[in-house]
Enzyme design. Structure first.
Site, mmCIF file in Angstrom:
data_model
loop_
_atom_site.group_PDB
_atom_site.id
_atom_site.type_symbol
_atom_site.label_atom_id
_atom_site.label_comp_id
_atom_site.label_asym_id
_atom_site.label_seq_id
_atom_site.Cartn_x
_atom_site.Cartn_y
_atom_site.Cartn_z
ATOM 1 N N HIS A 146 20.535 38.350 107.753
ATOM 2 C CA HIS A 146 20.214 39.513 106.920
ATOM 3 C C HIS A 146 20.136 40.733 107.825
ATOM 4 C CE1 HIS A 146 18.038 41.597 103.516
ATOM 5 N NE2 HIS A 146 17.809 42.395 104.538
ATOM 6 N N ARG A 179 14.507 53.760 98.779
ATOM 7 C CA ARG A 179 13.104 54.076 99.100
ATOM 8 C C ARG A 179 12.852 53.737 100.562
ATOM 9 N NH1 ARG A 179 11.828 48.712 99.617
ATOM 10 N NH2 ARG A 179 12.775 47.394 98.062
#
Lengths: 164, 498
Positions: free
Chosen positions: B210, B294
């Site tokens: 990831h 965000r």
């Protein structure tokens, strides 16, 4: 002086020698340590204890101790016994949740490790198991009940033979 | 250009405090919020003005858009920082603030809507030529047709129920001769479980990493990346160890993956902070996963290696300022690791724990940062996320950062409840972690070597010595804390009513 403490759930016996007000010697099985307190920290700081010549930053608050990166729960064996006052084992809800399943009823004989009740807390299932052999004396909740954290879910009495 | 005198932080816990720290550093006043049960938590009084949200479910407090907008008006707030989670990706909140003439420190509502929806964000990427995990998501469900698609995608391939979840109707096919049987089984399972046997095909990545890229953009057409973070160590699909740079990543790959992330931001004319998440395969191919519009939980590792204050940049960009540097000014210096300290028991299936936090701890090591929403004496309840803190370190290279983290973890006992602290140490000490690279199945694969070790005889003796020498009356702070901040709250609630 012989002392008993419960560490991580096991009752341990060791010999305690008080050398001074801030100094002790502990003999536990084959390990002997001499320790003296160097600094008592503020509530937000560590204490420093010198153990066998090495300074260790430690903290004890109530039954909880931190030393060298790990936390330990230590209980006074006598205090723990009187707290239980005859009722055996810890069969309280670990946190608020819902009772999913009750596998036993009052009067039933159970063996140590047997699953008694399943509850769901924070979307995870948690099985309450019998801490020792014995007889279930009361079941306080039924399936679907909502319970608070720390409440007694069931009561059981130990087999006489398993008491020491 | 807008001038902010006062910012409302529409969040709680560590991230609210994190944002308010930067507000203070910029000389901007902050308004903090708290609920009935959060009176003793530090975020309730960290800002210049505290406003009570009352009690009840989240929909009545932190997620109550009308209430928050009214507070903004009452307290003459210029801008709102939403933190992460809660309302940070709700277009309705962005719209409500815009209507009230209040700036949201975040992307425009349209960008939030476009990228928040996974399907649409993938479509946008496809159009921009951004790589997606190869697959077939179409309506043609004929077995032979699907078999051909699987061969095109390349084995191993994942067959997944379209309506699926929880592993039902899911099969991994490694050999061509197994495909049709697996397809049949997956379809039957899907029909039984979901009443719908439509399946989709996806390339199965055996050893995925990831990797995500931090991007920051302004209104003036600048889109800069702040390099990558590796977040492969996860449990229950939640990250627990994050770092930057990604261990062992080649410069060319780093360059390519960061360029793609910047391109996505450009292609939608994004403004603000955004994180683009990718899956990286062992052969160096990477695929777009999703985009988070965000600030991310793990943003501190990027701040540590680049020296940037991402919240300050967010605020400046929201004011309409131009990013005052070039891409080449942003450098990765040294190595940073973050661990998430959770109130949970890793040795009991990561079961969340609750209790009274008796002693947080303190570190005096250099370049160590603790972002937490708790202090000594606080009650940790089931009401909120069990994350207690993020511990972040920075050092000149990865080996030094690992050693520093192991030492820093010793400085933060979070005494009083079961935590994953020792488990995190076990991960960082393990050979596969030290050697890297790490894959997203790390926690599962190395389950056995991450088991706790027995307490040694000598350690037991040391514990008993500590018990005898320390009286255990350590946590006195909680007795004074509530009394000290009770006053200002009462006067504040009075102020609101007047």
């Amino acid at each position: 002086m012989k002392k008993k403490l419960i560490l991580a759930g096991n009752t341990e016996e060791f010999n305690l020698e008080r050398i001074g007000p801030d100094s002790v010697e502990i003999q536990y099985q084959d390990s002997k340590v001499s320790a003296h307190k160097v600094i008592s920290g503020e509530s937000t700081q560590f204490d420093v204890i010198n153990i066998n010549g090495r300074n260790q930053r430690v903290k004890r608050v109530g039954d909880f101790i931190s030393i060298d990166g790990k936390n330990y729960k230590v209980e006074n064996a006598m205090a723990a016994l009187s707290k239980k006052s005859g009722a055996e084992g810890n069969m309280t809800s670990p946190m608020p949740g819902k009772i999913l399943k009750v596998m036993v009823s009052a009067g039933e004989k159970v063996t140590s490790g047997q699953g008694l009740l399943v509850m769901e807390a924070m979307k995870m299932e948690h099985t309450i198991k019998a801490p020792q052999d014995g007889v279930v004396s009361a079941v306080h909740y039924k399936e679907g009940d909502l319970v608070d954290g720390g409440v007694e879910l069931l009561e059981m009495e130990a087999n006489e033979s398993s008491e020491d | 250009m807008k001038n902010f005198n006062r910012i409302l932080v529409a969040n709680r816990g560590e991230i609210a405090i994190r944002v308010m720290k930067t507000c203070r550093e910029m000389g901007i006043e902050s308004v903090c919020l708290y609920t009935e049960e959060e009176r003793e938590l530090p975020h309730s009084s960290y800002g210049d003005i505290s406003v009570a949200l009352g009690g009840g479910p989240l929909s009545e407090t932190y997620l109550n858009i009308d209430k928050l907008v009214q507070i903004c008006k009452d307290y003459k707030v210029d801008a709102v920082h939403p933190g992460y989670g809660l309302l940070s990706e709700r277009a309705a909140f962005a719209n409500a603030l815009e209507k009230a003439g209040i700036t949201l420190i975040g992307p425009p509502a349209a960008a939030m809507e476009a990228m928040g929806d996974k399907k649409r964000s993938k479509q946008i990427c496809e159009e921009a030529g951004i790589p997606l995990v190869p697959g077939y998501h179409g309506e043609n469900q004929e077995a032979d047709f699907l078999f051909e698609r699987a061969k095109e995608i390349g084995l191993p391939v994942l067959i997944k129920a379209s309506a699926g979840g929880g592993g039902k109707g899911m099969r991994i096919v490694e050999k061509e001769e197994d495909f049709l049987d697996a397809l049949g089984a997956a379809k039957r399972e899907a029909m039984n479980a979901f009443g719908d046997d439509i399946v989709l095909l996806e390339k199965f990545i055996v050893n995925p990493r990831h990797i995500e890229v931090q991007v920051m953009s302004d209104e003036h057409g600048n889109h800069f990346h702040f390099f990558e973070r590796e977040c492969s160590i996860q449990r229950r699909y939640q990250k627990i160890v994050e770092e930057s740079p990604a261990p062992g990543m080649e410069d060319q790959l780093r360059h390519d993956i960061c360029a793609v992330a910047t391109k996505i931001s450009e292609s939608i004319n994004y403004v603000g902070a955004v994180t683009v998440e990718f899956i990286l395969d062992e052969d160096g191919s990477f695929y777009f996963l999703e985009m988070n519009t965000r600030l991310q939980v793990e943003h501190p590792v990027t701040e540590m290696v680049t020296g940037a204050d991402l919240v300050r940049l967010q605020i400046e960009v929201a004011q309409g300022k131009k990013l005052s540097f070039k891409q080449s000014d942003i450098e990765q210096r040294g190595h940073s690791i973050e661990v998430r300290i959770y109130a949970e028991d890793p040795d009991n299936d990561f079961m969340p724990s609750i209790g009274k936090l008796l002693f947080v701890g303190e570190s005096q090591l250099n370049s160590v940062r603790l972002d937490t929403g708790y202090r000594n004496g606080n009650e940790v309840t089931v009401s909120f996320d069990p994350m207690l803190a993020k511990l972040i370190v920075h050092a000149e290279n990865r080996d030094h950062a690992i050693e520093k983290m192991l030492q820093a973890l010793k400085d933060y006992p979070f005494l009083g409840l079961v935590t994953n602290r020792d488990y995190l140490s076990r991960i960082l000490k393990s050979k596969p972690y030290k050697e890297g690279p790490t894959y997203t199945h790390f926690v599962k694969t190395y389950k056995d070597i991450l088991m706790p070790t027995e307490i040694s005889e000598e350690m037991k003796a040391m514990v008993f010595a500590t018990y005898q020498l320390c009286d255990g009356r350590g946590a006195k702070t909680h007795t004074s804390a509530p009394a000290a901040i009770e006053g200002p709250w009462e006067s504040l609630s009075g102020m609101r009513n007047s």
